[in-house]
Write a protein that holds these residues in place. Structure first.
Motif, PDB file in Angstrom:
ATOM      1  N   UNK A   1       0.840  -1.181   0.000  1.00  0.00           N
ATOM      2  CA  UNK A   1       0.000   0.000   0.000  1.00  0.00           C
ATOM      3  C   UNK A   1       0.881   1.238   0.000  1.00  0.00           C
ATOM      4  N   UNK A   2       0.360   2.327  -0.532  1.00  0.00           N
ATOM      5  CA  UNK A   2       1.049   3.612  -0.517  1.00  0.00           C
ATOM      6  C   UNK A   2       0.202   4.575   0.295  1.00  0.00           C
ATOM      7  N   UNK A   3       0.856   5.390   1.132  1.00  0.00           N
ATOM      8  CA  UNK A   3       0.151   6.280   2.051  1.00  0.00           C
ATOM      9  C   UNK A   3       0.585   7.710   1.831  1.00  0.00           C
ATOM     10  N   UNK A   4      -0.344   8.653   1.998  1.00  0.00           N
ATOM     11  CA  UNK A   4       0.019  10.062   2.085  1.00  0.00           C
ATOM     12  C   UNK A   4      -1.031  10.788   2.893  1.00  0.00           C
ATOM     13  N   UNK A   5      -0.639  11.937   3.477  1.00  0.00           N
ATOM     14  CA  UNK A   5      -1.561  12.697   4.318  1.00  0.00           C
ATOM     15  C   UNK A   5      -2.641  13.345   3.472  1.00  0.00           C
ATOM     16  N   UNK A   6      -3.850  13.370   3.996  1.00  0.00           N
ATOM     17  CA  UNK A   6      -4.973  13.977   3.289  1.00  0.00           C
ATOM     18  C   UNK A   6      -4.958  15.484   3.518  1.00  0.00           C
ATOM     19  N   UNK A   7      -4.932  16.267   2.446  1.00  0.00           N
ATOM     20  CA  UNK A   7      -5.001  17.721   2.534  1.00  0.00           C
ATOM     21  C   UNK A   7      -5.815  18.216   1.347  1.00  0.00           C
ATOM     22  N   UNK A   8      -7.137  18.355   1.539  1.00  0.00           N
ATOM     23  CA  UNK A   8      -8.013  18.724   0.428  1.00  0.00           C
ATOM     24  C   UNK A   8      -7.680  20.108  -0.112  1.00  0.00           C
ATOM     25  N   UNK A   9      -7.314  21.027   0.770  1.00  0.00           N
ATOM     26  CA  UNK A   9      -6.990  22.379   0.328  1.00  0.00           C
ATOM     27  C   UNK A   9      -5.792  22.375  -0.612  1.00  0.00           C
ATOM     28  N   UNK A  66       5.446   3.619   1.820  1.00  0.00           N
ATOM     29  CA  UNK A  66       4.685   2.413   1.535  1.00  0.00           C
ATOM     30  C   UNK A  66       4.876   1.343   2.582  1.00  0.00           C
ATOM     31  N   UNK A  67       3.935   0.410   2.606  1.00  0.00           N
ATOM     32  CA  UNK A  67       3.990  -0.738   3.504  1.00  0.00           C
ATOM     33  C   UNK A  67       3.688  -1.992   2.703  1.00  0.00           C
ATOM     34  N   UNK A  68       4.381  -3.062   3.042  1.00  0.00           N
ATOM     35  CA  UNK A  68       4.135  -4.371   2.439  1.00  0.00           C
ATOM     36  C   UNK A  68       3.593  -5.290   3.515  1.00  0.00           C
ATOM     37  N   UNK A  69       2.480  -5.950   3.230  1.00  0.00           N
ATOM     38  CA  UNK A  69       1.830  -6.845   4.176  1.00  0.00           C
ATOM     39  C   UNK A  69       1.607  -8.186   3.481  1.00  0.00           C
ATOM     40  N   UNK A  99      -4.968   5.853   1.805  1.00  0.00           N
ATOM     41  CA  UNK A  99      -4.242   4.635   1.481  1.00  0.00           C
ATOM     42  C   UNK A  99      -4.605   4.174   0.079  1.00  0.00           C
ATOM     43  N   UNK A 100      -3.597   3.975  -0.752  1.00  0.00           N
ATOM     44  CA  UNK A 100      -3.760   3.361  -2.067  1.00  0.00           C
ATOM     45  C   UNK A 100      -3.340   1.899  -1.927  1.00  0.00           C
ATOM     46  N   UNK A 101      -4.286   1.007  -2.152  1.00  0.00           N
ATOM     47  CA  UNK A 101      -4.097  -0.393  -1.809  1.00  0.00           C
ATOM     48  C   UNK A 101      -4.017  -1.254  -3.053  1.00  0.00           C
ATOM     49  N   UNK A 102      -3.103  -2.207  -3.020  1.00  0.00           N
ATOM     50  CA  UNK A 102      -2.988  -3.174  -4.099  1.00  0.00           C
ATOM     51  C   UNK A 102      -2.744  -4.549  -3.514  1.00  0.00           C
ATOM     52  N   UNK A 114      -0.470  -0.787  -6.053  1.00  0.00           N
ATOM     53  CA  UNK A 114      -0.700   0.219  -5.020  1.00  0.00           C
ATOM     54  C   UNK A 114      -0.180   1.583  -5.443  1.00  0.00           C
ATOM     55  N   UNK A 115       0.914   1.641  -6.190  1.00  0.00           N
ATOM     56  CA  UNK A 115       1.540   2.913  -6.530  1.00  0.00           C
ATOM     57  C   UNK A 115       1.071   3.474  -7.867  1.00  0.00           C
ATOM     58  N   UNK A 116       0.595   2.634  -8.771  1.00  0.00           N
ATOM     59  CA  UNK A 116       0.243   3.126 -10.103  1.00  0.00           C
ATOM     60  C   UNK A 116      -1.126   2.646 -10.582  1.00  0.00           C
ATOM     61  N   UNK A 117      -1.825   1.886  -9.746  1.00  0.00           N
ATOM     62  CA  UNK A 117      -3.141   1.422 -10.140  1.00  0.00           C
ATOM     63  C   UNK A 117      -4.243   2.260  -9.517  1.00  0.00           C
ATOM     64  N   UNK A 118      -5.480   1.790  -9.578  1.00  0.00           N
ATOM     65  CA  UNK A 118      -6.596   2.490  -8.924  1.00  0.00           C
ATOM     66  C   UNK A 118      -6.436   2.469  -7.416  1.00  0.00           C
ATOM     67  N   UNK A 119      -7.204   3.303  -6.687  1.00  0.00           N
ATOM     68  CA  UNK A 119      -7.029   3.382  -5.225  1.00  0.00           C
ATOM     69  C   UNK A 119      -7.144   2.050  -4.508  1.00  0.00           C
ATOM     70  N   UNK A 120      -7.945   1.132  -5.007  1.00  0.00           N
ATOM     71  CA  UNK A 120      -8.086  -0.177  -4.374  1.00  0.00           C
ATOM     72  C   UNK A 120      -8.150  -1.221  -5.470  1.00  0.00           C
ATOM     73  N   UNK A 121      -7.041  -1.923  -5.693  1.00  0.00           N
ATOM     74  CA  UNK A 121      -6.944  -2.862  -6.809  1.00  0.00           C
ATOM     75  C   UNK A 121      -6.562  -4.235  -6.301  1.00  0.00           C
ATOM     76  N   UNK A 122      -7.204  -5.262  -6.878  1.00  0.00           N
ATOM     77  CA  UNK A 122      -6.907  -6.648  -6.539  1.00  0.00           C
ATOM     78  C   UNK A 122      -6.677  -7.406  -7.840  1.00  0.00           C
TER      79      UNK A 122
END
Length: 496
Positions: A1-9, A66-69, A99-102, A114-122
Motif C-alpha cells: 500500500x502507498x500512504x500520504x496525508x490527506x489535505x483537500x486544500x 509504503x507498507x508491504x503486508x 491509502x492506495x491499496x494493491x 498500489x503505486x500506479x493502479x486504482x485506489x483499491x486494486x486486486x
C-alpha cells in the motif's frame, strides 16, 4: 500500500509532492514550510508498520511512503480480500491518511498496483499479467536511467514487454545491467523469480489477537484482555506441546501508535496465571493514549514443554525437586520483571584454572532457573562423625587481585609478614603452595601470563587470606615466556 496525508486544500490548489517551493508559494502565498524531517518520517512509517500487525504478522516498510503486508491466510479473518482492503482504507482514513491499496500474488505486482493502479486494486488469481499490462514501466521499480532508456526505445507500458522475445529485448539494450534489471523486475512481478519481504519483526511462533468495538482506555481492564488472549494462546501451545520463553503484549491505539511490553521467562510457560502476574507488574508503563482497540499477545519464542516428575520418596515437607525448580524459575521471572533482566544474574563455571576466569556471570533468565549442572563440589562429602575439611578455595574473591608487600623467610617460601592497604599483618600459619598455570594461549601485553603459587595464610587475629606469588625466582633470561623482573605478591580472597 502507498500512504500520504490527506489535505483537500492543497489538492484543490494543485500542490503536489515534488513541486518547487517557489512555485508552491506562488500559488499559496501564506504557505507554511519547514525542513523535511526524514528521520521522523522513517520512525512514523515504522510505527505504522507495527500498527498494521493487526492484519498480519508479516509487515515491512516499502520505501518512504509504503507498507508491504503478507496477507497469505489472513484475508478470511476479515471477510475476504475486498472486505479486508475496505477495512484498511477506512481505518487509515481515521488516522488522516489516504491509502492506495494493491493486492496480488507477488510482492512486485502488489507494489505496482498500489503505486500506479486504482485506489483499491486486486489482481485475481492467475490474472497478474493482465492487471499489470496497462501500468507504466515505473511500476517495475526500475532505476531512473533504465526508465529513460526504455522511454527512448518507445516502451512505456509493462504489457509491451510480454510479446517481445527476450533476445530481441536484449539486443535493444546497450547495457547488460539495464537489460538484466528489466527482465529481473518483470519476472519478480509475474512470479517467475522469487521475492520475499523482510518483516518488521520475526514471525512469532504463536499469537492470539482480539479487537474491541470501543477503545479501551482503562488500564484496569488490561488483565482481563490478557487473560482472554493467554487462554487462546495456551490451547495452541498445548496442542503443539510447546511453551513460550519470550512474550510480547501489544496494544494498537486508535491514533496509530503501538504500546508494547516484552518479557522473558526462565522456563517454558503457558499458564495464564503466571503470565498475568508477570505482565501485571508492568501494565502501568503502558500508555493507551485515547484508547486501544486491538490487542495482540505473541509467544515470540517457543520450545518443547516438558514437565519433570519428582521421586515418590521425596518428602512432602521438602517438596519435590521439580516443584522447587519450578518455584525458583517463577521467582526469577517475577524478580526479573521488577528489577530488570540484567539485574538478576547467575554464576556459571568456565574452563579455566585461573580463579577470576573460572566463573562467568549471565542473566538468570538465560539459565534454566536452577544451578548449573557443570558445577562440581570443591569439598568431598564426608561422614558426619568426622569434621569437615578446610576449604581449598575462599568463599569471597576480590574483583581484581590487589598487590601486597611481602617478607618471606626464603624466596620460594610463604609470607611471614605482609602489608595490604597500608596495614601490616603478622602471619602465624601458612599452607601451600598450590601452583596454578594460566592457559598457554593467553597473552598479557604481548607475553604469556605468570605462573601463580597460591598460599592459604592466617594472621595473629585469626583472619585467613588467599595470596599468591606471580612469577618464579629463576633466571628469566632462560624463560622467554615470562616477563622480566622479580615476582610480585597479590591478595586474592578471604576465607570465612
Amino acid at each position: 500500500m502507498r500512504l500520504h496525508a490527506v489535505d483537500e486544500r492543497a489538492a484543490q490548489l494543485g500542490l503536489t509532492r515534488g513541486m518547487m517551493l517557489t512555485d508552491a508559494k506562488a500559488r499559496l502565498p501564506g504557505l507554511l514550510h519547514a525542513p523535511a524531517d526524514l528521520e521522523g518520517d522513517h520512525a512514523a512509517l515504522q510505527g505504522l508498520a507495527e500498527w498494521c500487525l493487526r492484519y498480519s504478522p508479516f509487515v515491512a516498510a516499502d520505501g518512504e511512503d509504503g507498507l508491504l503486508i503478507d496477507a497469505t491466510g489472513c484475508a478470511h479473518l476479515f471477510g475476504g480480500e475486498e472486505a479486508m482492503l475496505a477495512r484498511m482504507e477506512s481505518q487509515f482514513a481515521k488516522l488522516g491518511l489516504k491509502a492506495y491499496l494493491g493486492m496480488a500474488q507477488t510482492v512486485g505486482a502488489a507494489s505496482a498496483l498500489a503505486r500506479f493502479g486504482p485506489p483499491r486494486a486486486i489482481a485475481p488469481q492467475g490474472g497478474v499479467s493482465e492487471a499489470l499490462s496497462a501500468l507504466p514501466m515505473a511500476a517495475l521499480r526500475l532505476e531512473p536511467q533504465v526508465l529513460l532508456l526504455l522511454q527512448r526505445l518507445g516502451l512505456t507500458r509493462i504489457g509491451q514487454l510480454y510479446a517481445m522475445p527476450r533476445l530481441a529485448l536484449a539486443r535493444r539494450f546497450r547495457s547488460r545491467v539495464a537489460e538484466e534489471a528489466v527482465l529481473f523486475r518483470l519476472d519478480q512481478a509475474l512470479g517467475r523469480q522469487p521475492e520475499s519481504l523482510n518483516p518488521l519483526h520475526p514471525a512469532p511462533s504463536f499469537r492470539a489477537h482480539a479487537g474491541y468495538s470501543e477503545p479501551v482506555q482503562d488500564l484496569s481492564f488490561l488483565p482481563e484482555v490478557l487473560r482472554r488472549l493467554s487462554a487462546d494462546l495456551k490451547s495452541m501451545l498445548v496442542r503443539e506441546g510447546q511453551g513460550g520463553t519470550r512474550w510480547t503484549f501489544r496494544a494498537l491505539r486508535v491514533d496509530g501508535q503501538v504500546a508494547a511490553l516484552s518479557l522473558r521467562t526462565a522456563r517454558p510457560v503457558r499458564e495464564e496465571a503466571h503470565l498475568a502476574r508477570l505482565f501485571k507488574e508492568r501494565f502501568e508503563q503502558m500508555d493507551l493514549g485515547l484508547g486501544a482497540e486491538y490487542f495482540i499477545l505473541s509467544a515470540d519464542e517457543a520450545v518443547p514443554f516438558t514437565q519433570s516428575q519428582g521421586s515418590w520418596a521425596e518428602s512432602e515437607e521438602g517438596g519435590s525437586a521439580s516443584g522447587q525448580e519450578e518455584a525458583l524459575a517463577g521467582l526469577i521471572d517475577r524478580l526479573s520483571v521488577r528489577l530488570g533482566a540484567e539485574a538478576l544474574r547467575l554464576q556459571g563455571p568456565c574452563e579455566s584454572h585461573v580463579p577470576e576466569r573460572a566463573v562467568h556471570s549471565r542473566p538468570a533468565l538465560d539459565g534454566a532457573g536452577v544451578a548449573d549442572p557443570a558445577w562440581s563440589p570443591s569439598i568431598p562429602s564426608a561422614p558426619l562423625r568426622s569434621p569437615p575439611p578446610r576449604p581449598l578455595r575462599p568463599l569471597r574473591l576480590l574483583t581484581k587481585p590487589e598487590p601486597i608487600e611481602v617478607m618471606a623467610e626464603v624466596p620460594d617460601g610463604p609470607p611471614m609478614h605482609f602489608r595490604w592497604r597500608h596495614v601490616p599483618h603478622q602471619v602465624t600459619r601458612a599452607e601451600g603452595p598450590e601452583r596454578i598455570a594460566p592457559e598457554w594461549w593467553r597473552l598479557q601485553d604481548g607475553v604469556f601470563e605468570d605462573v601463580r603459587d597460591y598460599f592459604r595464610i592466617e594472621d595473629v587475629r585469626g583472619r585467613r587470606y588467599w595470596v599468591f606469588r606471580a612469577g618464579l625466582y629463576q633466571d628469566r633470561a632462560q624463560n622467554h615466556a615470562l616477563p622480566g623482573g622479580a615476582p610480585s605478591w597479590f591478595l586474592h580472597g578471604f576465607f570465612a
